[in-house]
Design a protein around this motif. Structure first.
Motif, mmCIF file in Angstrom:
data_model
loop_
_atom_site.group_PDB
_atom_site.id
_atom_site.type_symbol
_atom_site.label_atom_id
_atom_site.label_comp_id
_atom_site.label_asym_id
_atom_site.label_seq_id
_atom_site.Cartn_x
_atom_site.Cartn_y
_atom_site.Cartn_z
ATOM 1 N N GLY A 53 0.774 -1.226 0.000
ATOM 2 C CA GLY A 53 0.000 0.000 0.000
ATOM 3 C C GLY A 53 0.806 1.278 0.000
ATOM 4 N N ARG A 54 2.011 1.244 -0.564
ATOM 5 C CA ARG A 54 2.867 2.435 -0.530
ATOM 6 C C ARG A 54 3.096 2.981 -1.936
ATOM 7 N NH1 ARG A 54 8.067 1.180 1.332
ATOM 8 N NH2 ARG A 54 7.706 -0.982 0.717
ATOM 9 N N ILE A 55 3.231 4.287 -2.015
ATOM 10 C CA ILE A 55 3.558 4.976 -3.262
ATOM 11 C C ILE A 55 4.892 5.674 -3.045
ATOM 12 C CG2 ILE A 55 2.864 6.759 -4.899
ATOM 13 C CD1 ILE A 55 -0.040 6.183 -4.087
ATOM 14 N N LEU A 56 5.862 5.352 -3.903
ATOM 15 C CA LEU A 56 7.228 5.825 -3.696
ATOM 16 C C LEU A 56 7.637 6.822 -4.778
ATOM 17 C CD1 LEU A 56 9.077 2.551 -2.631
ATOM 18 C CD2 LEU A 56 7.884 4.232 -1.217
ATOM 19 N N ASP A 57 8.394 7.829 -4.347
ATOM 20 C CA ASP A 57 8.912 8.848 -5.251
ATOM 21 C C ASP A 57 10.387 8.642 -5.578
ATOM 22 O OD1 ASP A 57 6.443 10.181 -5.348
ATOM 23 O OD2 ASP A 57 6.887 11.285 -3.507
ATOM 24 N N ASP A 58 10.990 7.586 -5.058
ATOM 25 C CA ASP A 58 12.387 7.301 -5.377
ATOM 26 C C ASP A 58 12.545 7.096 -6.878
ATOM 27 O OD1 ASP A 58 11.695 6.338 -2.597
ATOM 28 O OD2 ASP A 58 13.873 6.126 -2.523
ATOM 29 N N PHE A 59 13.633 7.630 -7.433
ATOM 30 C CA PHE A 59 13.893 7.469 -8.852
ATOM 31 C C PHE A 59 14.470 6.074 -9.111
ATOM 32 C CE2 PHE A 59 13.037 11.847 -8.914
ATOM 33 C CZ PHE A 59 12.872 12.257 -10.228
ATOM 34 N N VAL A 60 13.912 5.427 -10.123
ATOM 35 C CA VAL A 60 14.312 4.072 -10.497
ATOM 36 C C VAL A 60 14.679 4.052 -11.971
ATOM 37 C CG1 VAL A 60 13.591 1.670 -10.698
ATOM 38 C CG2 VAL A 60 12.755 3.065 -8.791
ATOM 39 N N CYS A 61 15.839 3.517 -12.281
ATOM 40 C CA CYS A 61 16.204 3.226 -13.660
ATOM 41 C C CYS A 61 16.146 1.705 -13.814
ATOM 42 C CB CYS A 61 17.597 3.756 -13.968
ATOM 43 S SG CYS A 61 17.943 3.918 -15.739
ATOM 44 N N LEU A 62 15.588 1.217 -14.891
ATOM 45 C CA LEU A 62 15.258 -0.212 -14.966
ATOM 46 C C LEU A 62 16.416 -1.181 -14.766
ATOM 47 C CD1 LEU A 62 12.326 -0.673 -17.482
ATOM 48 C CD2 LEU A 62 12.322 0.028 -15.091
ATOM 49 N N PRO A 63 17.689 -0.823 -15.022
ATOM 50 C CA PRO A 63 18.758 -1.751 -14.632
ATOM 51 C C PRO A 63 18.736 -2.082 -13.133
ATOM 52 C CG PRO A 63 19.625 -0.090 -16.115
ATOM 53 C CD PRO A 63 18.213 0.315 -15.804
ATOM 54 N N ASP A 64 18.108 -1.232 -12.338
ATOM 55 C CA ASP A 64 17.976 -1.515 -10.909
ATOM 56 C C ASP A 64 17.173 -2.787 -10.648
ATOM 57 O OD1 ASP A 64 19.328 0.860 -10.462
ATOM 58 O OD2 ASP A 64 17.519 2.011 -9.996
ATOM 59 N N LEU A 65 16.297 -3.145 -11.583
ATOM 60 C CA LEU A 65 15.481 -4.345 -11.386
ATOM 61 C C LEU A 65 16.333 -5.610 -11.410
ATOM 62 C CD1 LEU A 65 12.349 -3.500 -13.574
ATOM 63 C CD2 LEU A 65 12.662 -3.188 -11.110
ATOM 64 N N CYS A 66 17.391 -5.607 -12.213
ATOM 65 C CA CYS A 66 18.271 -6.773 -12.288
ATOM 66 C C CYS A 66 18.876 -7.083 -10.928
ATOM 67 C CB CYS A 66 19.363 -6.513 -13.321
ATOM 68 S SG CYS A 66 20.681 -7.748 -13.360
ATOM 69 N N THR A 67 19.485 -6.102 -10.312
ATOM 70 C CA THR A 67 20.130 -6.335 -9.013
ATOM 71 C C THR A 67 19.101 -6.579 -7.919
ATOM 72 O OG1 THR A 67 20.318 -3.919 -8.844
ATOM 73 C CG2 THR A 67 22.269 -5.124 -9.558
ATOM 74 N N THR A 68 17.921 -5.994 -8.064
ATOM 75 C CA THR A 68 16.835 -6.251 -7.109
ATOM 76 C C THR A 68 16.430 -7.717 -7.142
ATOM 77 O OG1 THR A 68 16.001 -3.992 -7.400
ATOM 78 C CG2 THR A 68 14.485 -5.605 -6.457
ATOM 79 N N ILE A 69 16.247 -8.244 -8.339
ATOM 80 C CA ILE A 69 15.844 -9.641 -8.498
ATOM 81 C C ILE A 69 16.919 -10.573 -7.942
ATOM 82 C CG2 ILE A 69 15.457 -11.433 -10.241
ATOM 83 C CD1 ILE A 69 14.092 -9.177 -11.929
ATOM 84 N N LEU A 70 18.158 -10.285 -8.237
ATOM 85 C CA LEU A 70 19.244 -11.138 -7.739
ATOM 86 C C LEU A 70 19.294 -11.123 -6.212
ATOM 87 C CD1 LEU A 70 22.056 -10.287 -10.307
ATOM 88 C CD2 LEU A 70 20.792 -12.440 -10.117
ATOM 89 N N GLU A 71 19.177 -9.957 -5.619
ATOM 90 C CA GLU A 71 19.207 -9.896 -4.153
ATOM 91 C C GLU A 71 18.023 -10.640 -3.552
ATOM 92 O OE1 GLU A 71 19.182 -6.721 -0.416
ATOM 93 O OE2 GLU A 71 19.688 -6.007 -2.430
ATOM 94 N N ALA A 72 16.834 -10.484 -4.148
ATOM 95 C CA ALA A 72 15.658 -11.186 -3.641
ATOM 96 C C ALA A 72 15.844 -12.694 -3.697
ATOM 97 C CB ALA A 72 14.425 -10.779 -4.435
ATOM 98 N N ALA A 73 16.575 -13.161 -4.701
ATOM 99 C CA ALA A 73 16.814 -14.596 -4.873
ATOM 100 C C ALA A 73 18.026 -15.092 -4.087
ATOM 101 C CB ALA A 73 17.002 -14.908 -6.351
ATOM 102 N N GLY A 74 18.685 -14.195 -3.379
ATOM 103 C CA GLY A 74 19.838 -14.597 -2.590
ATOM 104 C C GLY A 74 21.127 -14.686 -3.363
ATOM 105 N N GLU A 75 21.167 -14.055 -4.539
ATOM 106 C CA GLU A 75 22.362 -14.076 -5.376
ATOM 107 C C GLU A 75 23.050 -12.712 -5.359
ATOM 108 O OE1 GLU A 75 23.452 -16.947 -6.748
ATOM 109 O OE2 GLU A 75 21.747 -17.790 -5.655
ATOM 110 N N LYS A 76 24.348 -12.712 -5.539
ATOM 111 C CA LYS A 76 25.113 -11.480 -5.528
ATOM 112 C C LYS A 76 25.250 -10.919 -6.955
ATOM 113 C CE LYS A 76 27.958 -12.396 -1.433
ATOM 114 N NZ LYS A 76 29.354 -12.520 -0.911
ATOM 115 N N PRO A 77 24.989 -9.627 -7.121
ATOM 116 C CA PRO A 77 25.256 -9.014 -8.431
ATOM 117 C C PRO A 77 26.742 -9.077 -8.761
ATOM 118 C CG PRO A 77 23.873 -7.591 -7.055
ATOM 119 C CD PRO A 77 24.382 -8.684 -6.168
#
Length: 593
Positions: A364-388
């Motif tokens: 239920g949150r709305i965020l104003d942080d700026f995101v560039c889509l390469p950030d999704l790659c490292t996000t997914i890896l961290e969520a899966a327990g893998e190191k970028p």
């Protein structure tokens, strides 16, 4: 069923040291260090054999826990819905900022993901062109660090560049995709493992949504056929998954990429073009032809949302929805309109983004942080327990996602860097790109045009080519390569070119196709539509210089060739390529398919 990790923990607990009841130490020696008490003296019995086996299991489980090889049940599944040419269009955005196209579009499933997770107000692609955008996302790096993945026509994937799907596969994930992941380029969809990981046997008609449904006897049964196709492909993927294995599935519909059927927005989705009057972007003329074109596009957005709904429903039926990290976004802005796709204005680089994972992300949150889509790659890896990898420039969003705050969570996420190089190969003489980089903050958009003498959308009669006729309305509507080929062919493009001599239309035409100055600066506090370039205004000199320096610092620190050389103006980046062929019916393919 007891998980591997639970079994290991139970075994570890049963083998932990126990206090000696005979006044001796737990290690088997008496407190004086001279003898072993009776309760700890080794015995050659079945019990001692059992304990030896137990100790072996204890050691093995310790190793597995440290290595992470038995963590499958605890790692999240990952679902990525990534639509072609889908800009920032979702009804939940209209609830925040009424008055635009988001008042009209209906996306209940995207809205659900956002409500049950996090909605991002400032999500941007790294490049507003299909291949380089996807290169950056899949590699977690700025597009200019991906070799020939930085261009569209003529792109090649460098297998030496790590991509998050293949890293997850190596870590034990079951990976697969349906429709488009990476392309156009060779080998097709290489960062996801190519055809070996494709699941599309149930059909690909969804990618021609309006064409397919418009040809059916009835609309709703026609739609249902395509929803069944989406479900069937996803089910095939899930059936192929080994037991107790987490998955990563990519759903990449291309129906939001032109072309779509004229009038389909109203016919299939009841989107009345007249309802868009007064709501279309200020970059575009508010005329019936443009309104219908945008209504049809919004219909395709609603089709993508319906496909997302099918996937959510299937996850609910399998009981895996809440342990699935769901990411929904698109690869750049709307095609075939001025300042959209292939441009660094918001209409070209801003996209929708919602992320859901109830086990880790407060909802239920709305965020104003700026995101560039390469950030999704490292996000997914961290969520899966893998190191970028060290080469990845993307910054994981997990700290922001795990927060309970709304608004701006991380003050350092105050800007994104975007850019473009070559899109259509022969858009200009010499197969040259239109090189741009930009920095976007809350208050400003600063653009550096490195070759301001070139034509931003490519050349056309009288604009980089000898004066002459542009061709027929049908040519401009159907054939991207007829003129200004960095803008997809469309009814909007055809209308602008046809009416370019009308004094009320000429400003839109020139804003789309004319040359641009070396520097552009827009004050978003007073000019949210980015229409008034203040780069030459002395009162903005300090802000312009600060933004320019910040931009160039990032480019140099990340080894962008454009910052220090003319690499992208030379082969192989400026080599000729074969034009897309003509499919059945004689109409040329769009360059982004």
């Amino acid at each position: 069923m007891i998980s591997c990790r639970q079994l290991c923990r139970r075994q570890l607990s049963s083998n932990s040291p126990r206090p000696c009841t005979q006044g001796r130490g737990a290690g088997g020696e008496g407190m004086n260090g001279h003898s072993t008490c009776e309760c700890h003296r080794p015995r050659r019995t079945l019990r001692s054999i059992s304990e030896t086996v137990s100790q072996f299991v204890f050691a093995l489980c310790s190793l597995l826990l440290l290595s992470g090889d038995c963590r499958g049940e605890e790692r999240p599944n990952i679902l990525i819905v990534f639509a072609d040419d889908w800009g920032r269009y979702a009804s939940i955005y209209g609830q925040q900022q009424p008055g635009g196209l988001n008042d009209i579009v209906k996306t209940p499933n995207f809205d659900r993901v956002a409500r049950e997770g996090v909605l991002f107000n400032n999500a941007f692609v790294n490049a507003p062109s299909c291949t380089p955008c996807r290169s950056s996302l899949l590699s977690g790096q700025y597009f200019w660090r991906t070799g020939k993945g930085a261009i569209l026509q003529g792109a090649e994937w460098d297998a030496a560049i790590p991509s998050f799907p293949l890293m997850l596969q190596s870590a034990g994930y079951h990976i697969g995709y349906t429709f488009k992941v990476w392309g156009p380029g060779t080998p097709a969809d290489a960062p996801y493992g190519g055809k070996a990981n494709e699941y599309a046997k149930q059909g690909r008609n969804f990618n021609k949504f309006s064409q397919f449904v418009s040809e059916q006897p009835e609309v709703e049964p026609g739609k249902q056929k395509l929803y069944d196709e989406v479900r069937g492909n996803f089910q095939d993927f899930l059936k192929a998954r080994p037991q107790a294995t987490p998955f990563c599935y990519w759903f990449g519909p291309t129906n939001t990429h032109r072309k779509w059927t004229a009038g389909s927005g109203k016919k299939l989705w009841n989107i009345d073009p007249d309802s868009l009057k007064g709501k279309i972007p200020k970059d575009l003329p508010d005329v019936p032809e443009v309104r219908e074109d945008l209504a049809d596009y919004l219909g395709e957005v609603q089709a993508v949302d319906a496909g997302l709904g099918v996937l959510l429903d299937e996850l609910e039926k399998t009981g895996e929805l809440d342990n699935t990290l769901i990411i929904v976004s698109g690869d750049h802005g709307i095609p075939g309109v001025p300042r959209g796709k292939c441009n660094l204005y918001d209409l070209g680089v801003e996209v929708s983004l919602a992320i859901r994972w109830p086990q880790k992300i407060p909802a239920g949150r709305i965020l104003d942080d700026f995101v560039c889509l390469p950030d999704l790659c490292t996000t997914i890896l961290e969520a899966a327990g893998e190191k970028p990898t060290p080469a990845m420039t993307g910054r994981s969003l997990m700290p922001v996602l795990a927060s309970t705050k709304s608004g701006l969570v991380d003050p350092t996420r105050d800007a994104v860097i975007v850019g473009r190089e070559r899109h259509v190969a022969d858009a200009r003489d010499g197969f040259l790109p239109y090189p741009q980089r930009a920095i976007r903050t809350k208050d400003f958009l600063y653009i550096r045009n490195f070759a301001a003498d070139r034509w931003p959308m490519g050349s056309g009669p009288g604009y980089g080519k000898p004066s002459g006729p542009f061709g027929s309305k049908d040519d401009l509507t159907e054939d991207t390569f007829a003129a200004f080929s960095d803008m997809d062919s469309s009814p909007t493009k055809a209308w602008l070119i046809e009416h370019r001599d009308d004094p009320t239309v000429a400003p839109y035409f020139l804003m789309a196709f004319d040359r641009r100055p070396e520097e552009e600066l827009y004050d978003l506090r007073t000019d949210a539509a980015e229409l008034h370039n203040v780069a030459a205004d002395a009162s903005y000199a300090e802000a312009k210089e600060a933004l320019s320096q910040r931009l160039m610092t990032v480019l140099k620190e990340t080894n962008d060739p454009r910052a220090t050389s003319t690499t992208y103006d030379e082969p192989p980046f400026s080599s000729p390529v074969e034009k897309p062929g003509k499919p059945a019916g004689g109409k040329k393919k769009m360059p982004g398919n």
